[in-house]
Design a protein around this motif. Structure first.
Motif: not given
Length: 624
Positions: A201-202, A204-206, A208-209, A241, A244-245, A248
């Motif tokens: 999950e982390k 995916r967040a990274d 996107r960022i 985004v 969301k990070k 997490v």
């Protein structure tokens, strides 16, 4: 079974990393062991030193004996301290100079050799991003492996030595401390597993960022952002985004805080019981002051070792998880390297036999399968000029990727000159294609280097105006002339040596049409037996487009060619037209044959012809 597979993969990953370490320095894997032994030896000296001093005072030892003992202990402590500094410095140096640099090199080489299918698949992208994160810093990630391994060995050895001393004091005290340790270790590992569950999950967040950070900073994007006032929308998306990070990270920190509270509680219980028991023995036995001080330090020390072993195991598990993630990336499929290379005789024929292909899209934790090519059968004669047309999403570009060997069919076989292309070495197979793909990019080097695809030092250059042009340069200028870029390139201050990066001194940014011409020039320069053009004239004006069509027969002479386009008028220059619809060939033939069939192709052609006819009529009226 899943846990067993994870254990096997983790074991293979650690073996892979240790092997890489031993190749760099044969003693690399011994450093954590040596550092741990020396660190524990220093702790033992610090534990024994107060006993020597206090017992000497209590028993009135001679001054010369006392000084000699102190000097011996001091000399040993100094030597061990220097050795400890050396080994820890060596661990840091290897981590910085080898693990960080070497793993970055391995990552870059893997990206270049990776199977194209893995490169753009959902799972592949996630593994690539995780691996990139783990080697992105020289102070975090896999570079901590040696130090964390050393911490585990140090904690285990320290606990063993101190446990022997506490066991000598009383076995029940040792059992009590071990029970507390096991409870703390169990909780610590469970909490670490919870934290590890957030890795994907982390990642995916990274990702996107990173996309928001790097995908919106180009000159081309800047135009749209300003014209369409995208800044509020981009700010809103970025905030979402980042939130969301942050969520997490917040969840991970909550588990970390819970772990700290458990550890503090265990320390309080352990130290309270241990010190009360030691005080009882001092008051009711013949324990000396020196022994009391030593055991006091030992119980305090064993508490520290117990905490260290729980923390170090937790940290080591995290780092070994990083190693496993990197190893999973390194195990992604590469283009197969066959021992036998196959050389094609030009021109090349192709045959698709019942070919199926589906995209695997990663949607959160689930994988979505989207069929694109469905039971496709097609025979292409050597030297034939094929046009591939259809609506958006029909599977045209996917068909081209399958033809070029970039994608592997889920079912069916693709033959080239009667040879199954899945059995041919990829690099050898790729050498048979010149291609202009959609959204192709240039390297940030000179025009000549982008066309010839060699470093400037590798290809011959003109020494003086009196010398004749060399063959490579003749060929380069010839293709530039054929695509209508000769005058443009010669007008630039540095001519063919001009860099295709605008923010470099003397660099230039080409227009969309010029970029497509240059891509076509690169494809023609390679002069491979198969020419693939995927929307090669989309950015060209009608006059330039017509010039390319007029030269199409000359450009494709002696080659098997595939022309993908939405503009059906361009297909009239081809020997045969393939009309794709929902991943299947629904119509096939020459332009005249398909117009007679009066199917979907004919309908689309009439719609486009009507539009162009109306446009031309308007132009004539304006001139009048």
């Amino acid at each position: 079974m899943k846990k067993l597979n994870n254990h096997i993969n983790n074991k293979e990953a650690l073996s892979f990393l240790r092997q890489e370490l031993s190749h760099y320095r044969w003693y690399s894997n011994l450093l954590p062991v040596l550092a741990a032994v020396i660190q524990v030896a220093l702790s033992v000296i610090l534990m024994i030193l107060p006993k020597i001093v206090l017992d000497a005072v209590q028993t009135e030892v001679k001054s010369c004996d006392f000084i000699r003992n102190i000097m011996l202990v001091g000399a040993a402590f100094t030597a061990l301290t220097l050795a400890n500094m050396f080994f820890h410095n060596e661990i840091t140096k290897i981590s910085q100079t080898f693990l960080y640099r070497k793993l970055n090199t391995l990552w870059e080489k893997k990206m270049l050799s990776m199977n194209f299918e893995s490169l753009f698949s959902g799972k592949g992208k996630l593994k690539i991003e995780k691996a990139r994160q783990l080697i992105s810093s020289p102070n975090w990630g896999i570079v901590d492996f040696l130090s964390k391994e050393g911490a585990v060995l140090e904690a285990v050895l320290g606990l063993f030595v101190y446990s022997l001393m506490v066991g000598k004091l009383h076995v029940w005290m040792l059992l009590f401390l071990c029970v507390l340790f096991l409870v703390e270790l169990f909780i610590g590992l469970k909490i670490e597993k919870k934290k590890q569950d957030y890795k994907e999950e982390k990642a995916r967040a990274d990702r996107r960022i990173n996309y928001m950070a790097y995908g919106t900073k180009g000159i081309k994007e800047a135009k749209d952002i300003r014209i369409y006032a995208m800044i509020p929308m981009l700010r809103e998306i970025t905030n979402m985004v980042v939130q969301k990070k942050c969520k997490v990270e917040s969840d991970i920190q909550k588990w970390q805080l819970f772990h700290l509270l458990i550890t503090a509680t265990m320390i309080l219980i352990r130290d309270s019981v241990g010190y009360l028991f030691l005080l009882y023995l001092f008051l009711h036995t013949q324990m000396t002051v020196g022994e009391f001080a030593m055991y006091f330090t030992t119980i305090s020390g064993i508490g520290i070792w117990l905490t260290k072993i729980a923390d170090s195991f937790s940290e080591y598990k995290k780092v070994s998880g990083y190693v496993s993630d990197f190893y999973e990336f390194m195990e992604l499929p590469e283009d197969e390297k066959k021992t036998e290379e196959y050389k094609f005789q030009a021109p090349i024929s192709f045959e698709f036999q019942n070919v199926h292909y589906s995209y695997h899209i990663l949607d959160g934790e689930k994988e979505q399968i989207i069929p694109v090519i469905k039971g496709l059968n097609l025979s292409v004669k050597a030297g034939e000029k094929i046009a591939i047309v259809g609506v958006n999403g029909a599977g045209k570009s996917t068909l081209i990727k399958l033809l070029c060997g970039m994608l592997t069919p889920d079912e069916g076989v693709i033959w080239a000159n009667g040879k199954d292309i899945s059995r041919i070495q990829k690099r050898t197979y790729y050498s048979n294609f010149s291609a202009v793909f959609q959204n192709s990019k240039f390297l940030p080097v000179s025009i000549a280097e982008n066309i010839i695809v060699k470093k400037s030092s590798d290809f011959q250059q003109v020494v003086s105006a009196e010398l004749p042009l060399f063959e490579e340069e003749k060929k380069m200028w010839n293709v530039l002339r054929n695509v209508g870029l000769e005058e443009k390139v010669k007008s630039l201050p540095n001519k063919e040596k001009t860099c295709l990066v605008k923010n470099v001194t003397g660099g230039v940014e080409l227009s969309g049409g010029e970029e497509q011409r240059l891509l076509l020039a690169r494809a023609l320069y390679k002069d491979a037996p198969v020419l693939v053009l995927d929307e090669p004239t989309a950015a060209l004006d009608p006059i330039s487009e017509n010039e390319i069509y007029q030269k199409y027969h000359d450009l494709t002479r002696g080659k098997t060619s595939f022309f993908v386009s939405h503009r059906l008028a361009s297909t009239r220059f081809c020997d045969r037209i393939i009309f794709l619809e929902n991943g299947r060939i629904t119509e096939m033939g020459t332009h005249k044959e398909l117009m007679k069939k009066n199917g979907t192709y004919a309908d689309m052609f009439r719609v486009q012809s009507k539009y162009y006819a109306k446009e031309m009529g308007d132009s004539v009226d304006e001139e009048k």
